[in-house]
Motif scaffolding. Structure first.
Motif, PDB file in Angstrom:
ATOM      1  N   PHE A   1     -11.737  -9.453   5.933  1.00 26.56           N
ATOM      2  CA  PHE A   1     -12.214  -9.352   4.547  1.00 26.56           C
ATOM      3  C   PHE A   1     -13.743  -9.436   4.446  1.00 26.56           C
ATOM      4  O   PHE A   1     -14.310  -9.108   3.403  1.00 26.56           O
ATOM      5  CB  PHE A   1     -11.577 -10.432   3.682  1.00 26.56           C
ATOM      6  CG  PHE A   1     -10.176 -10.089   3.252  1.00 26.56           C
ATOM      7  CD1 PHE A   1      -9.528  -8.971   3.749  1.00 26.56           C
ATOM      8  CD2 PHE A   1      -9.507 -10.875   2.339  1.00 26.56           C
ATOM      9  CE1 PHE A   1      -8.243  -8.646   3.358  1.00 26.56           C
ATOM     10  CE2 PHE A   1      -8.221 -10.558   1.933  1.00 26.56           C
ATOM     11  CZ  PHE A   1      -7.580  -9.454   2.437  1.00 26.56           C
TER      12      PHE A   1
ATOM     13  N   PHE B   1     -14.969  -2.926  -4.262  1.00 29.78           N
ATOM     14  CA  PHE B   1     -13.599  -3.312  -3.915  1.00 29.78           C
ATOM     15  C   PHE B   1     -13.565  -4.580  -3.071  1.00 29.78           C
ATOM     16  O   PHE B   1     -14.415  -4.818  -2.234  1.00 29.78           O
ATOM     17  CB  PHE B   1     -12.958  -2.176  -3.113  1.00 29.78           C
ATOM     18  CG  PHE B   1     -11.696  -2.574  -2.413  1.00 29.78           C
ATOM     19  CD1 PHE B   1     -10.487  -2.507  -3.070  1.00 29.78           C
ATOM     20  CD2 PHE B   1     -11.734  -3.044  -1.120  1.00 29.78           C
ATOM     21  CE1 PHE B   1      -9.323  -2.884  -2.426  1.00 29.78           C
ATOM     22  CE2 PHE B   1     -10.574  -3.421  -0.469  1.00 29.78           C
ATOM     23  CZ  PHE B   1      -9.370  -3.339  -1.128  1.00 29.78           C
ATOM     24  N   PHE B   2     -12.546  -5.337  -3.265  1.00 28.41           N
ATOM     25  CA  PHE B   2     -12.275  -6.440  -2.347  1.00 28.41           C
ATOM     26  C   PHE B   2     -10.783  -6.703  -2.342  1.00 28.41           C
ATOM     27  O   PHE B   2     -10.158  -6.782  -3.375  1.00 28.41           O
ATOM     28  CB  PHE B   2     -12.995  -7.712  -2.777  1.00 28.41           C
ATOM     29  CG  PHE B   2     -13.154  -8.691  -1.655  1.00 28.41           C
ATOM     30  CD1 PHE B   2     -14.395  -8.927  -1.114  1.00 28.41           C
ATOM     31  CD2 PHE B   2     -12.058  -9.330  -1.121  1.00 28.41           C
ATOM     32  CE1 PHE B   2     -14.548  -9.818  -0.064  1.00 28.41           C
ATOM     33  CE2 PHE B   2     -12.206 -10.214  -0.070  1.00 28.41           C
ATOM     34  CZ  PHE B   2     -13.458 -10.455   0.460  1.00 28.41           C
TER      35      PHE B   2
ATOM     36  N   GLN C   1      -5.774   2.174   5.477  1.00 28.81           N
ATOM     37  CA  GLN C   1      -5.779   2.386   4.022  1.00 28.81           C
ATOM     38  C   GLN C   1      -7.138   2.054   3.424  1.00 28.81           C
ATOM     39  O   GLN C   1      -7.532   2.580   2.379  1.00 28.81           O
ATOM     40  CB  GLN C   1      -4.681   1.555   3.333  1.00 28.81           C
ATOM     41  CG  GLN C   1      -4.925   0.065   3.196  1.00 28.81           C
ATOM     42  CD  GLN C   1      -4.568  -0.742   4.444  1.00 28.81           C
ATOM     43  OE1 GLN C   1      -4.116  -0.192   5.432  1.00 28.81           O
ATOM     44  NE2 GLN C   1      -4.765  -2.054   4.385  1.00 28.81           N
ATOM     45  N   HIS C   2      -7.895   1.196   4.105  1.00 26.91           N
ATOM     46  CA  HIS C   2      -9.198   0.796   3.569  1.00 26.91           C
ATOM     47  C   HIS C   2     -10.192   1.955   3.509  1.00 26.91           C
ATOM     48  O   HIS C   2     -11.152   1.897   2.753  1.00 26.91           O
ATOM     49  CB  HIS C   2      -9.794  -0.348   4.402  1.00 26.91           C
ATOM     50  CG  HIS C   2      -9.126  -1.659   4.129  1.00 26.91           C
ATOM     51  ND1 HIS C   2      -9.291  -2.769   4.919  1.00 26.91           N
ATOM     52  CD2 HIS C   2      -8.282  -2.037   3.140  1.00 26.91           C
ATOM     53  CE1 HIS C   2      -8.584  -3.765   4.429  1.00 26.91           C
ATOM     54  NE2 HIS C   2      -7.964  -3.352   3.355  1.00 26.91           N
TER      55      HIS C   2
ATOM     56  N   GLY D   1      -6.657  -7.066  -0.489  1.00 24.54           N
ATOM     57  CA  GLY D   1      -5.488  -6.271  -0.131  1.00 24.54           C
ATOM     58  C   GLY D   1      -5.080  -6.525   1.272  1.00 24.54           C
ATOM     59  O   GLY D   1      -4.094  -6.140   1.757  1.00 24.54           O
TER      60      GLY D   1
ATOM     61  N   HIS E   1       0.867  -1.185   0.000  1.00 17.82           N
ATOM     62  CA  HIS E   1       0.000   0.000   0.000  1.00 17.82           C
ATOM     63  C   HIS E   1       0.894   1.223   0.000  1.00 17.82           C
ATOM     64  O   HIS E   1       1.735   1.393   0.881  1.00 17.82           O
ATOM     65  CB  HIS E   1      -0.950  -0.014   1.205  1.00 17.82           C
ATOM     66  CG  HIS E   1      -1.934  -1.142   1.131  1.00 17.82           C
ATOM     67  ND1 HIS E   1      -3.025  -1.105   0.300  1.00 17.82           N
ATOM     68  CD2 HIS E   1      -1.952  -2.350   1.727  1.00 17.82           C
ATOM     69  CE1 HIS E   1      -3.702  -2.240   0.413  1.00 17.82           C
ATOM     70  NE2 HIS E   1      -3.061  -3.018   1.270  1.00 17.82           N
TER      71      HIS E   1
ATOM     72  N   HIS F   1      -0.186  -3.852   7.412  1.00 16.01           N
ATOM     73  CA  HIS F   1      -1.409  -3.328   6.790  1.00 16.01           C
ATOM     74  C   HIS F   1      -2.672  -3.992   7.322  1.00 16.01           C
ATOM     75  O   HIS F   1      -3.768  -3.595   6.948  1.00 16.01           O
ATOM     76  CB  HIS F   1      -1.341  -3.501   5.273  1.00 16.01           C
ATOM     77  CG  HIS F   1      -1.394  -4.933   4.818  1.00 16.01           C
ATOM     78  ND1 HIS F   1      -0.459  -5.860   5.197  1.00 16.01           N
ATOM     79  CD2 HIS F   1      -2.273  -5.587   4.038  1.00 16.01           C
ATOM     80  CE1 HIS F   1      -0.766  -7.026   4.664  1.00 16.01           C
ATOM     81  NE2 HIS F   1      -1.857  -6.895   3.964  1.00 16.01           N
ATOM     82  N   GLU F   2      -2.547  -5.004   8.157  1.00 20.64           N
ATOM     83  CA  GLU F   2      -3.732  -5.643   8.727  1.00 20.64           C
ATOM     84  C   GLU F   2      -3.770  -5.552  10.246  1.00 20.64           C
ATOM     85  O   GLU F   2      -4.571  -6.202  10.900  1.00 20.64           O
ATOM     86  CB  GLU F   2      -3.821  -7.113   8.292  1.00 20.64           C
ATOM     87  CG  GLU F   2      -4.101  -7.314   6.809  1.00 20.64           C
ATOM     88  CD  GLU F   2      -5.482  -6.836   6.371  1.00 20.64           C
ATOM     89  OE1 GLU F   2      -6.293  -6.426   7.219  1.00 20.64           O
ATOM     90  OE2 GLU F   2      -5.747  -6.860   5.150  1.00 20.64           O
TER      91      GLU F   2
END
Lengths: 624, 81
Positions: A513, B78-79, A463-464, B81, A435, A457-458
């Motif tokens: 997710f 979107f999905f 960023q989402h 990442g 990202h 990033h998780e």
């Protein structure tokens, strides 16, 4: 409290002994489970000075109150311990079914410490725990070792293993399960290797009581139905069960979010054509491969039928396409998929691997590395065959560059020198995920200030907000303007909320997710309440996340974090790109934003939690 | 009349139809580069609207009249990442 067993299993590999330990309700009310529980274990048992490969390091495999319920995303579970990549406490999420089986065996966590005299694996069959000889497994790749353990132990066992990279202490070696899911980041496979632990098999026959089974069942059905409906309502072009997370490359390209040529460029047109969802289906023959209870099905099985990269197995995810493809200027999707599966078998995280290879390719381009260093391999940008060969060299820890790259690009650049530290895109020893800070400045702030797993990033997926329009309206983030991508104005508050959000998700434990199919904080809170009976409000849920964040920060400090670490970020992101929507954008003002974040947190200007903040969170002393 | 949009309470006039709220939300994200790109490529934003837990088809947006207490959310295509 319901939804947990109040019990963890502790396996001492030095003494070859296993014992259970009672965990009081207060611990779960503070930290839920999963990564929060793993942090609690470190806090209690690993003093200052404990290092990743020290036998005293605790490798914790943990579930939370949500494991065992039939909700999409609730197959997730967590791994925690001191990481060999960042040399601090860290966590990593993994899925499929091992966590559910561990919960059914009667444990909220399995905590492994000590070091075996010779290679072993652990078998947990409800309350029967055995440490078995793994001599015939040592040297096998992670999939073969997994299959041999399952074959030996029989039906019903779920298994985790690490491959040769874990055995050989590659600092970004991972843990895999079922040939499909990985505790990818932070090098916990190497922690297994350091303990001479090849794998763990678990089977359980118990159901953990939850607070309100009827309400939970109704909730699960409603959530699963809605998520499936949302997923099915998306056009095929964006349907995750069809395209996997590979679809994200097409959506990130117009945002300038992709890593291209070690974060030097803004676009890679050939990659955008080849490394995306549609070609993923057509060229790699991708088919859905769901985790237990999941209706989203983001994992895929792939098959390359012919040619040098023929294989059948796990399909690459977005991060693999981004880091092993775009970041290396490689557009051959079969090669990237094959290299990803090689990495999976050796047990190497493809994010770090892509970052390390990008450093090596840039070093080669600049003459810092030559073919004398690279075993004669032409390590030029875009050379897919060279990339595949180097994956093998690193996985095998071939003497020379292969061994060095297994240390990660921070250590490699420090050893090689010649200015190569400048293009080692890492923080705190860990390579940065795919990202781009220029596309949304909040990514820079997240990576610099993350406490749960270094630059991850998780563990702070703010960023989402921009790349996926994921907001947290229940916590006050209900609308953003596009122009705010490049503003620091509300970044501290938003970044803190996403750090805390990730902590409750990773501790509950649930799959992040699912949010792309409409899963939200209202769903999460209702589920936690029906499982535990805590009857929390959103404010209490947020407070739990904040408490876990602060515990992790205290552990960072214990294991050697210094303020300067947060400011020692890759300067590459301060070099603008010339194309796309992020042209000319650099996160100038980041240093001030970091301090602003500290203040927003109730920490001092050096990033240390204040006594008042710890009092407010009840962390003057940690329960249990 | 009170409803909730993306988790946030909102006051709307009785008789307001879903399409009016959809248009408001689409206008909010119209400058997003990903949305711009999607509209250029496919002619649509591909945002999905969920009313009280159920996905609403685009052709039904104009006919649905909002009710007191309705919960409206939207999801991006979107999905990952």
């Amino acid at each position: 409290m319901k939804g947990v067993w109040n019990k963890i299993l502790k396996v001492d590999l030095t003494a070859k002994k296993a014992a259970t330990e009672h965990v009081p309700d207060e611990v779960y009310a503070y930290f839920l489970g999963g990564e929060g529980l793993a942090a609690w274990v470190l806090n209690k048992e690993c003093p200052r000075g404990t290092s990743a490969f020290d036998p005293a390091n605790r490798l914790t495999l943990a579930v939370g109150p949500m494991q065992g319920i039939k909700q999409s995303g609730a197959a997730k579970w967590a791994v925690g311990g001191i990481s060999p990549s960042i040399n601090m406490n860290a966590g990593s999420a993994i899925t499929h079914a091992f966590g559910i089986e561990m919960k059914q065996a009667g444990y909220d966590a399995v905590v492994v410490h000590g070091r075996a005299e010779k290679p072993v694996y652990i078998v947990i069959d409800d309350d029967k725990v055995r440490v078995k000889d793994a001599a015939r497994l040592w040297g096998k790749d992670s999939y073969d070792a997994h299959d041999l353990i399952q074959e030996k132990e029989g039906d019903g066992f779920e298994v985790v293993t690490t491959g040769q990279a874990g055995e050989r202490l590659v600092r970004y070696a991972n843990i895999q399960t079922a040939h499909k899911s990985f505790a990818g980041r932070c090098g916990f496979g190497a922690v297994m290797g350091s303990k001479l632990l090849k794998g763990i098999a678990v089977r359980g026959s118990q159901t953990c009581p939850i607070a309100d089974p009827m309400a939970n069942d109704a909730l699960n059905k409603a959530i699963n139905k809605r998520l499936a409906e949302v997923n099915a309502s998306k056009p095929e072009l964006f349907r995750i069960s069809h395209l996997g997370t590979a679809m994200a490359t097409a959506l990130f390209a117009p945002q300038g979010n992709l890593p291209v040529k070690n974060y030097q460029l803004a676009s890679h047109p050939e990659g955008e054509t080849n490394l995306g969802g549609q070609s993923y289906v057509e060229k790699l023959n991708a088919k859905p491969w769901a985790c237990r209870y999941c209706v989203i099905k983001c994992h895929n099985k792939c098959e390359v039928k012919n040619g040098p990269y023929a294989y059948k197995g796990k399909g690459p995810e977005y991060e693999s396409f981004a880091m092993m493809g775009f970041n290396l200027l490689i557009a051959d999707q079969e090669a990237v998929a094959y290299a990803g599966e090689l990495a999976n078998r050796y047990s190497m995280d493809t994010i770090s691997l892509g970052g390390v290879l990008a450093w090596a390719m840039e070093s080669y381009e600049k003459g810092v590395l030559t073919q004398e260093d690279t075993y004669g391999i032409d390590l030029a940008w875009g050379n897919a065959a060279a990339m595949v060969e180097m994956v093998r060299k690193i996985g095998e820890r071939a003497p020379g560059l292969g061994y060095l790259l297994g240390e990660g690009c921070k250590i490699a650049s420090e050893r090689i020198g010649q200015g190569s530290e400048q293009w080692a895109i890492q923080m705190k020893g860990q390579e940065i995920a795919a990202h781009n800070w220029r596309a949304q400045y909040i990514s820079a702030l997240n990576y610099c200030t993350g406490v749960a797993s270094g630059p991850n990033h998780e563990r702070g997926n703010s960023q989402h907000i921009w790349v996926g329009h994921i907001l947290l309206p229940e916590w006050g983030i209900d609308h953003v303007e596009n122009a705010e991508r490049w503003s620091w104005e509300k970044a501290a508050e938003r970044n803190a909320k996403f750090h805390d959000y990730c902590n409750v998700i990773n501790s509950a434990v649930h799959c992040k997710f699912q949010e792309f199919a409409s899963y939200n904080l209202t769903d999460l809170l209702a589920t936690i309440n029906t499982c535990t009976g805590l009857n929390w409000s959103q404010e209490e849920l947020r407070r739990c996340g904040e408490r876990i964040t602060n515990l992790q920060k205290l552990l960072n400090i214990r294991y050697g974090w210094k303020t300067a670490d947060d400011f020692n970020y890759p300067k590459r992101f301060m070099e603008p790109v010339s194309e796309g929507v992020a042209a000319g954008k650099i996160p100038a003002g980041l240093d001030e934003a970091i301090v602003d974040y500290y203040r927003h947190r109730g920490w001092d200007d050096k990033g240390y939690p204040t006594a008042a903040k710890l009092r407010e969170l009840g962390l003057e002393s940690v329960p249990g | 009349m009170k409803i909730t949009v993306s988790g946030k309470p909102q006051e709307i006039a009785p008789g307001t139809r879903l399409i009016a709220l959809v248009n408001q939300l689409e206008a909010r994200v119209k400058n997003d580069p990903m949305i711009v790109s999607l509209i250029q490529k496919t002619g649509r934003s591909h945002l999905l609207y969920i009313l009280n837990g159920t996905v609403v088809k685009a052709e039904d947006h104009p006919t649905i009249e909002m009710q007191e207490g309705d919960d409206l959310r939207y999801v991006h295509p979107f999905f990952g990442g």
